[in-house]
Design a protein around this motif. Structure first.
Motif, short mmCIF file in Angstrom:
data_model
loop_
_atom_site.label_atom_id
_atom_site.label_comp_id
_atom_site.label_asym_id
_atom_site.label_seq_id
_atom_site.Cartn_x
_atom_site.Cartn_y
_atom_site.Cartn_z
N ALA A 1 0.81 -1.21 0.00
CA ALA A 1 0.00 0.00 0.00
C ALA A 1 0.84 1.26 0.00
CB ALA A 1 -0.94 -0.01 1.20
N ALA A 2 2.08 1.16 0.50
CA ALA A 2 2.95 2.34 0.55
C ALA A 2 3.17 2.93 -0.84
CB ALA A 2 4.29 1.96 1.17
N GLY A 3 3.14 2.07 -1.84
CA GLY A 3 3.35 2.55 -3.21
C GLY A 3 2.12 2.48 -4.08
N GLN A 4 0.98 2.12 -3.49
CA GLN A 4 -0.25 1.99 -4.26
C GLN A 4 -1.40 2.62 -3.49
OE1 GLN A 4 -0.92 -1.95 -6.04
NE2 GLN A 4 1.12 -2.54 -5.35
N VAL A 5 -1.64 3.89 -3.74
CA VAL A 5 -2.68 4.63 -3.04
C VAL A 5 -4.04 3.94 -3.23
CG1 VAL A 5 -3.92 6.81 -2.88
CG2 VAL A 5 -1.45 6.79 -3.33
N GLY A 6 -4.74 3.75 -2.12
CA GLY A 6 -6.07 3.15 -2.18
C GLY A 6 -6.08 1.64 -2.05
N LEU A 7 -4.93 1.01 -2.00
CA LEU A 7 -4.90 -0.45 -1.93
C LEU A 7 -5.44 -0.97 -0.60
CD1 LEU A 7 -4.09 -3.19 -3.16
CD2 LEU A 7 -1.84 -2.90 -2.13
N VAL A 8 -5.05 -0.35 0.53
CA VAL A 8 -5.46 -0.86 1.84
C VAL A 8 -6.98 -0.82 2.01
CG1 VAL A 8 -5.35 -0.47 4.32
CG2 VAL A 8 -3.26 -0.40 2.97
N PRO A 9 -7.66 0.30 1.76
CA PRO A 9 -9.12 0.28 1.90
C PRO A 9 -9.79 -0.76 1.03
CG PRO A 9 -8.32 2.53 1.76
CD PRO A 9 -7.14 1.64 1.44
N ALA A 10 -9.24 -1.01 -0.14
CA ALA A 10 -9.86 -1.95 -1.06
C ALA A 10 -9.72 -3.40 -0.60
CB ALA A 10 -9.25 -1.80 -2.45
N TYR A 11 -8.71 -3.68 0.23
CA TYR A 11 -8.43 -5.07 0.57
C TYR A 11 -8.56 -5.37 2.06
CZ TYR A 11 -6.95 -5.84 -4.18
OH TYR A 11 -6.94 -5.97 -5.55
N ARG A 12 -9.14 -4.47 2.84
CA ARG A 12 -9.22 -4.69 4.28
C ARG A 12 -10.32 -5.68 4.67
NH1 ARG A 12 -8.30 0.90 7.71
NH2 ARG A 12 -6.04 0.86 7.66
N GLN A 13 -11.23 -5.98 3.80
CA GLN A 13 -12.41 -6.72 4.21
C GLN A 13 -12.29 -8.24 4.12
OE1 GLN A 13 -14.81 -5.07 5.77
NE2 GLN A 13 -13.39 -3.36 5.48
N LEU A 14 -11.09 -8.74 3.96
CA LEU A 14 -10.89 -10.19 3.96
C LEU A 14 -11.18 -10.73 5.35
CD1 LEU A 14 -10.00 -12.48 2.06
CD2 LEU A 14 -7.68 -12.19 2.92
N ARG A 15 -12.12 -11.67 5.43
CA ARG A 15 -12.55 -12.22 6.72
C ARG A 15 -11.94 -13.59 6.95
NH1 ARG A 15 -17.42 -9.85 4.58
NH2 ARG A 15 -17.87 -11.86 3.60
N PHE A 16 -11.65 -13.87 8.22
CA PHE A 16 -11.02 -15.11 8.62
C PHE A 16 -11.98 -15.90 9.51
CE2 PHE A 16 -7.61 -12.57 7.10
CZ PHE A 16 -6.68 -13.47 6.59
N PRO A 17 -11.66 -17.14 9.89
CA PRO A 17 -12.60 -17.96 10.66
C PRO A 17 -13.09 -17.31 11.94
CG PRO A 17 -10.81 -19.31 9.83
CD PRO A 17 -10.45 -17.89 9.53
N VAL A 18 -14.27 -17.70 12.36
CA VAL A 18 -14.86 -17.19 13.60
C VAL A 18 -13.91 -17.47 14.75
CG1 VAL A 18 -16.76 -17.45 15.23
CG2 VAL A 18 -17.21 -17.50 12.76
N GLY A 19 -13.72 -16.45 15.59
CA GLY A 19 -12.79 -16.60 16.71
C GLY A 19 -11.42 -16.06 16.41
N VAL A 20 -11.17 -15.73 15.13
CA VAL A 20 -9.90 -15.13 14.74
C VAL A 20 -10.18 -13.68 14.37
CG1 VAL A 20 -8.01 -15.19 13.07
CG2 VAL A 20 -9.02 -17.32 13.88
N PRO A 21 -9.41 -12.73 14.90
CA PRO A 21 -9.70 -11.32 14.61
C PRO A 21 -9.72 -11.05 13.11
CG PRO A 21 -8.04 -11.53 16.33
CD PRO A 21 -8.26 -12.91 15.78
N GLU A 22 -10.67 -10.21 12.70
CA GLU A 22 -10.73 -9.83 11.28
C GLU A 22 -9.45 -9.12 10.90
OE1 GLU A 22 -13.41 -6.87 8.54
OE2 GLU A 22 -14.40 -8.18 9.98
N SER A 23 -8.98 -9.37 9.70
CA SER A 23 -7.70 -8.82 9.25
C SER A 23 -7.80 -7.32 9.04
CB SER A 23 -7.27 -9.50 7.96
OG SER A 23 -8.21 -9.28 6.94
N GLN A 24 -7.16 -6.59 9.92
CA GLN A 24 -7.09 -5.15 9.78
C GLN A 24 -5.65 -4.74 10.04
OE1 GLN A 24 -9.47 -3.09 8.89
NE2 GLN A 24 -11.07 -4.61 8.77
N PRO A 25 -4.89 -4.41 9.01
CA PRO A 25 -3.50 -4.00 9.21
C PRO A 25 -3.41 -2.85 10.20
CG PRO A 25 -3.97 -4.28 6.89
CD PRO A 25 -5.28 -4.38 7.61
N LYS A 26 -2.46 -2.91 11.10
CA LYS A 26 -2.29 -1.86 12.10
C LYS A 26 -1.72 -0.61 11.44
CE LYS A 26 -1.44 -5.20 15.82
NZ LYS A 26 -0.46 -5.66 16.81
N ASN A 27 -2.23 0.53 11.85
CA ASN A 27 -1.75 1.80 11.30
C ASN A 27 -0.44 2.20 11.98
OD1 ASN A 27 -3.98 2.10 9.62
ND2 ASN A 27 -5.20 2.96 11.31
#
Length: 216
Positions: free
Chosen positions: A190-216
């Motif tokens: 994302a550092a070199g591709q503006v808009g990439l992080v918002p577009a790809y944040r919604q990948l969901r993982f199994p129940v009980g595992v925190p949803e993938s949200q890269p730390k700022n």
């Protein structure tokens, strides 16, 4: 550790992976979007790594006399899109555009026949041994490459879409480590591709595992 680099070509084959075509595949139903990524583990014989037998199984070339345990596999027609070796090397057997035969009887969010709308990734391993760091790096990098080619929304283990029938990738697979590496690689891209992080944040993982949200 430096993550490998993968790019999905328009035909669904991955640059950065060794190609080993499997006949155990067919077309997805017309109009089906690829929205699910399924993580598995496999080793042949069980617990032995680095053998050619997984590739032989997926391509219909397994010598059933090579090990007594292979007798139960006779006639089995299965495949996966990818295999991640212990050292992080990746083999691809089926184009991501096609349907690999990896999930079997399975259901996700009430929707049966997960092969129709999923990508299967096998990790060389077992339910009883930790996975190698290089495998997490390769899996996370491959996940990002697949996201850039397909509208993935969810990641599940085989155990989650076929509970009671399958147990992989098993209790020693660290979903948290996978998510953390995925997030790190996403931030780097994302550092070199503006808009990439918002577009790809919604990948969901199994129940009980925190949803993938890269730390700022």
């Amino acid at each position: 550790m430096t993550a490998p680099h993968f790019v999905l070509d328009p035909d669904g084959w991955c640059r950065g992976a060794q190609r080993y075509d499997s006949p155990h595949a067919d077309a997805r139903p017309d109009g089906t979007a690829v929205t699910l990524l399924v993580v598995h583990n496999i080793s042949l014989p069980a617990g032995q790594f680095g053998t050619p037998h997984v590739s032989d199984l997926f391509t219909g070339r397994l010598d059933y006399n090579a090990d007594p345990a292979f007798a139960d596999l006779r006639g089995l027609r299965v495949s996966s899109h990818f295999l991640v070796r212990r050292d992080g090397r990746v083999i691809q057997y089926v184009s991501g555009d096609a349907r690999a035969w990896h999930a079997g009887q399975s259901v996700f969010q009430g929707r049966p026949a997960c092969n129709d709308f999923s990508i299967g990734i096998e990790l060389e391993g077992t339910d009883t041994l930790p996975f190698a760091p290089a495998q997490y790096e390769a899996l996370a990098a491959l996940t990002l490459a697949l996201q850039q080619r397909y509208p993935l929304t969810d990641v599940q283990g085989h155990q989650h879409i076929a509970p009671g029938r399958k147990t992989d990738p098993g209790p020693l697979f660290s979903w948290q480590k996978y998510i953390e590496i995925w997030g790190r690689l996403l931030k780097e891209k994302a550092a070199g591709q503006v808009g990439l992080v918002p577009a790809y944040r919604q990948l969901r993982f199994p129940v009980g595992v925190p949803e993938s949200q890269p730390k700022n």
